[in-house]
Design a protein around this motif. Structure first.
Motif, PDB file in Angstrom:
ATOM      1  N   ARG A 240       0.850  -1.189   0.000  1.00 16.23           N
ATOM      2  CA  ARG A 240       0.000   0.000   0.000  1.00 16.23           C
ATOM      3  C   ARG A 240       0.883   1.235   0.000  1.00 16.23           C
ATOM      4  NH1 ARG A 240      -5.385   0.018   3.225  1.00 16.23           N
ATOM      5  NH2 ARG A 240      -5.351   1.895   1.997  1.00 16.23           N
ATOM      6  N   LEU A 241       0.579   2.131  -0.887  1.00 14.82           N
ATOM      7  CA  LEU A 241       1.363   3.350  -0.982  1.00 14.82           C
ATOM      8  C   LEU A 241       0.478   4.561  -0.733  1.00 14.82           C
ATOM      9  CD1 LEU A 241       3.513   2.621  -4.144  1.00 14.82           C
ATOM     10  CD2 LEU A 241       4.248   2.554  -1.785  1.00 14.82           C
ATOM     11  N   SER A 242       1.033   5.505  -0.003  1.00 14.92           N
ATOM     12  CA  SER A 242       0.338   6.764   0.213  1.00 14.92           C
ATOM     13  C   SER A 242       0.424   7.595  -1.066  1.00 14.92           C
ATOM     14  CB  SER A 242       1.007   7.521   1.357  1.00 14.92           C
ATOM     15  OG  SER A 242       2.298   7.953   0.949  1.00 14.92           O
ATOM     16  N   PRO A 243      -0.424   8.597  -1.203  1.00 12.82           N
ATOM     17  CA  PRO A 243      -0.311   9.480  -2.371  1.00 12.82           C
ATOM     18  C   PRO A 243       1.079  10.112  -2.483  1.00 12.82           C
ATOM     19  CG  PRO A 243      -2.407   9.826  -1.296  1.00 12.82           C
ATOM     20  CD  PRO A 243      -1.609   8.904  -0.403  1.00 12.82           C
ATOM     21  N   LEU A 244       1.693  10.460  -1.343  1.00 16.49           N
ATOM     22  CA  LEU A 244       3.036  11.042  -1.377  1.00 16.49           C
ATOM     23  C   LEU A 244       4.061  10.034  -1.898  1.00 16.49           C
ATOM     24  CD1 LEU A 244       4.789  13.494  -0.838  1.00 16.49           C
ATOM     25  CD2 LEU A 244       5.064  12.708   1.514  1.00 16.49           C
ATOM     26  N   ALA A 245       3.946   8.770  -1.484  1.00 14.91           N
ATOM     27  CA  ALA A 245       4.868   7.737  -1.970  1.00 14.91           C
ATOM     28  C   ALA A 245       4.681   7.499  -3.468  1.00 14.91           C
ATOM     29  CB  ALA A 245       4.665   6.440  -1.192  1.00 14.91           C
ATOM     30  N   LEU A 246       3.440   7.523  -3.931  1.00 14.78           N
ATOM     31  CA  LEU A 246       3.188   7.366  -5.372  1.00 14.78           C
ATOM     32  C   LEU A 246       3.760   8.538  -6.156  1.00 14.78           C
ATOM     33  CD1 LEU A 246      -0.441   5.964  -5.390  1.00 14.78           C
ATOM     34  CD2 LEU A 246       1.631   4.790  -6.139  1.00 14.78           C
ATOM     35  N   GLN A 247       3.613   9.744  -5.611  1.00 18.97           N
ATOM     36  CA  GLN A 247       4.178  10.913  -6.284  1.00 18.97           C
ATOM     37  C   GLN A 247       5.694  10.803  -6.341  1.00 18.97           C
ATOM     38  OE1 GLN A 247       4.207  14.658  -4.299  1.00 18.97           O
ATOM     39  NE2 GLN A 247       4.589  15.779  -6.174  1.00 18.97           N
ATOM     40  N   SER A 248       6.302  10.380  -5.255  1.00 19.95           N
ATOM     41  CA  SER A 248       7.750  10.222  -5.207  1.00 19.95           C
ATOM     42  C   SER A 248       8.219   9.206  -6.245  1.00 19.95           C
ATOM     43  CB  SER A 248       8.174   9.795  -3.797  1.00 19.95           C
ATOM     44  OG  SER A 248       9.553   9.605  -3.746  1.00 19.95           O
ATOM     45  N   GLN A 249       7.505   8.085  -6.355  1.00 18.85           N
ATOM     46  CA  GLN A 249       7.851   7.065  -7.347  1.00 18.85           C
ATOM     47  C   GLN A 249       7.731   7.637  -8.760  1.00 18.85           C
ATOM     48  OE1 GLN A 249       8.840   3.888  -6.583  1.00 18.85           O
ATOM     49  NE2 GLN A 249       8.983   3.158  -8.673  1.00 18.85           N
ATOM     50  N   ALA A 250       6.664   8.405  -9.003  1.00 15.51           N
ATOM     51  CA  ALA A 250       6.467   8.999 -10.324  1.00 15.51           C
ATOM     52  C   ALA A 250       7.583   9.987 -10.659  1.00 15.51           C
ATOM     53  CB  ALA A 250       5.100   9.687 -10.391  1.00 15.51           C
ATOM     54  N   VAL A 251       7.978  10.808  -9.697  1.00 19.32           N
ATOM     55  CA  VAL A 251       9.059  11.773  -9.931  1.00 19.32           C
ATOM     56  C   VAL A 251      10.367  11.025 -10.214  1.00 19.32           C
ATOM     57  CG1 VAL A 251      10.493  13.538  -8.811  1.00 19.32           C
ATOM     58  CG2 VAL A 251       8.007  13.670  -8.661  1.00 19.32           C
ATOM     59  N   ASP A 252      10.645   9.978  -9.445  1.00 29.95           N
ATOM     60  CA  ASP A 252      11.868   9.196  -9.670  1.00 29.95           C
ATOM     61  C   ASP A 252      11.887   8.599 -11.075  1.00 29.95           C
ATOM     62  OD1 ASP A 252      12.738   9.777  -7.120  1.00 29.95           O
ATOM     63  OD2 ASP A 252      12.252   7.801  -6.280  1.00 29.95           O
TER      64      ASP A 252
END
Length: 184
Positions: free
Chosen positions: A111-123
């Protein structure tokens, strides 16, 4: 600006112009709306600007802009280096974002938080931009030796003491890659 004073006292050169070898840094200019390639003037504010990670460090007013971490838009400024230095070949020691060192799609199994998903997308976006630059330069006949810094110590805001160890390990990796290629 205690950090900038520390940089002024610690950096071996006060300005870009005083560097014995060419030097450039990249920042994201929030006021100008894009990448800023820093190549002249005092080093300390440029270092601060190029590493001003939002939410960790304040943005830096520099050259009429408001600068934050250049790695957000240009993790490894290959095109800027070729344009600025006229390089015909490059050695790139590239440190993938920590989230991308795991197997692809590994993040889907938790499970990923919206912040973790955003971080993955930026990476992923940063990595794609780097790969696009690499392909563009190779398409122009510019040789690029890529050294991926996998498994290196990870310095960070709470692990600054790892910096010298990480630099030494990255240097060893790069020299080993050059030796394999027969480059002195």
């Amino acid at each position: 600006m205690a950090f900038e004073r520390l940089l002024q006292e610690t950096l071996p050169c006060p300005t870009f112009e005083a560097c014995p070898k060419g030097c450039l840094m990249v920042a994201l200019d929030l006021a100008g709306g894009g990448r800023a390639v820093l190549t002249r003037g005092p080093l300390a504010p440029a270092v601060r600007a190029s590493g001003a990670v939002p939410l960790l460090f304040a943005a830096v007013e520099l050259d009429g802009g408001l600068m934050v971490d250049g790695g957000l838009v240009d993790k490894a400024p290959l095109v800027a280096a070729v344009e600025h230095f006229g390089a015909k070949s490059l050695v790139v020691h590239w440190l993938p974002s920590a989230s991308l060192e795991r197997p692809p799609l590994a993040f889907l199994h938790k499970r990923l938080s919206p912040l973790a998903l955003q971080s993955q997308a930026v990476d992923l976006a940063r990595q794609q931009h780097y790969l696009d630059q690499l392909a563009c330069l190779r398409g122009q006949g510019i040789q690029a030796l890529e050294v991926k810094g996998l498994g290196l110590p990870r310095p960070g805001p709470r692990r600054l003491e790892r910096g010298p160890e990480a630099f030494a390990a990255a240097r060893r990796q790069t020299l080993a890659a050059l030796a394999v290629r027969g480059v002195n």
